[in-house]
Design a protein around this motif. Structure first.
Motif, mmCIF file in Angstrom:
data_model
loop_
_atom_site.group_PDB
_atom_site.id
_atom_site.type_symbol
_atom_site.label_atom_id
_atom_site.label_comp_id
_atom_site.label_asym_id
_atom_site.label_seq_id
_atom_site.Cartn_x
_atom_site.Cartn_y
_atom_site.Cartn_z
ATOM 1 N N GLN A 49 -9.362 43.424 -16.626
ATOM 2 C CA GLN A 49 -10.816 43.592 -16.570
ATOM 3 C C GLN A 49 -11.477 43.198 -17.894
ATOM 4 O O GLN A 49 -12.530 42.564 -17.901
ATOM 5 C CB GLN A 49 -11.177 45.020 -16.189
ATOM 6 N N CYS A 52 -11.293 39.428 -18.171
ATOM 7 C CA CYS A 52 -12.229 38.856 -17.203
ATOM 8 C C CYS A 52 -13.651 38.880 -17.762
ATOM 9 O O CYS A 52 -14.370 37.880 -17.696
ATOM 10 C CB CYS A 52 -12.157 39.638 -15.894
ATOM 11 N N GLU A 55 -13.956 36.252 -20.424
ATOM 12 C CA GLU A 55 -13.994 34.905 -19.844
ATOM 13 C C GLU A 55 -15.349 34.625 -19.197
ATOM 14 O O GLU A 55 -15.894 33.531 -19.348
ATOM 15 C CB GLU A 55 -12.877 34.730 -18.814
ATOM 16 N N CYS A 82 -14.926 41.399 -11.829
ATOM 17 C CA CYS A 82 -13.747 41.777 -12.611
ATOM 18 C C CYS A 82 -12.903 42.837 -11.906
ATOM 19 O O CYS A 82 -11.686 42.875 -12.081
ATOM 20 C CB CYS A 82 -14.151 42.212 -14.017
ATOM 21 N N VAL A 85 -10.792 40.783 -9.609
ATOM 22 C CA VAL A 85 -9.708 40.148 -10.361
ATOM 23 C C VAL A 85 -8.611 41.166 -10.657
ATOM 24 O O VAL A 85 -7.419 40.884 -10.490
ATOM 25 C CB VAL A 85 -10.229 39.503 -11.665
ATOM 26 N N VAL A 116 -5.989 36.361 -14.746
ATOM 27 C CA VAL A 116 -7.438 36.102 -14.779
ATOM 28 C C VAL A 116 -7.722 34.657 -14.414
ATOM 29 O O VAL A 116 -8.599 34.373 -13.584
ATOM 30 C CB VAL A 116 -8.033 36.474 -16.155
ATOM 31 N N LEU A 120 -10.029 34.337 -11.082
ATOM 32 C CA LEU A 120 -11.430 34.526 -11.455
ATOM 33 C C LEU A 120 -12.376 33.729 -10.564
ATOM 34 O O LEU A 120 -13.335 34.286 -10.012
ATOM 35 C CB LEU A 120 -11.654 34.171 -12.930
ATOM 36 N N CYS A 123 -12.623 35.113 -7.082
ATOM 37 C CA CYS A 123 -13.363 36.375 -7.031
ATOM 38 C C CYS A 123 -14.866 36.160 -7.190
ATOM 39 O O CYS A 123 -15.663 36.867 -6.562
ATOM 40 C CB CYS A 123 -12.839 37.346 -8.083
#
Length: 130
Positions: A49, A52, A55, A82, A85, A116, A120, A123
């Protein structure tokens, strides 16, 4: 004393799940979600998390798109993405990966980055469709 026992029982179960399968033989297979959501799984989810969020905040498209949202909306969307993810991490991370990550910080960072990176975009799309 009861608090100490209550804290040690889940840790013991998590560590036991990482090294034995249902037949009692040593195993490095299975996903993190099949390990019962132990402390190692939670540590990976927290790391995923955090990675994520980093990023997303460094992503040019996210920076541009989130300007159209209020701060609360952007925060809620980021949390939802997140969380997705992190949930996918529990289905893709194997017990062997968990053990390696627990023993080596470099492996842990690599595992988190891999999870991730691989989920990502999916998601983000999944969250925006809902």
């Amino acid at each position: 004393m009861k608090k100490l026992i209550a804290a040690l029982v889940p840790l013991t179960l998590a560590l036991t799940a990482c090294v034995t399968d249902t037949t009692g033989t040593t195993s490095g297979t299975g996903t993190a979600s099949s390990l019962g959501g132990g402390l190692a799984t939670m540590a990976i989810k927290v790391g995923v998390q955090a990675k994520c969020a980093t990023e997303l905040n460094n992503n040019t498209y996210w920076k541009t798109g989130s300007k159209l949202l209020t701060e609360t909306q952007a925060s809620e969307l980021q949390t939802e993405v997140c969380s997705c993810v992190a949930d996918k991490a529990t289905t893709t991370v194997t017990a062997a990966d968990m053990v390696t990550a627990a023993l080596d910080k470099t492996s842990q960072a690599s595992l988190i980055t891999r999870v991730v990176t691989s989920s990502l975009n999916a998601c983000v799309i999944e969250t925006l469709k809902n």
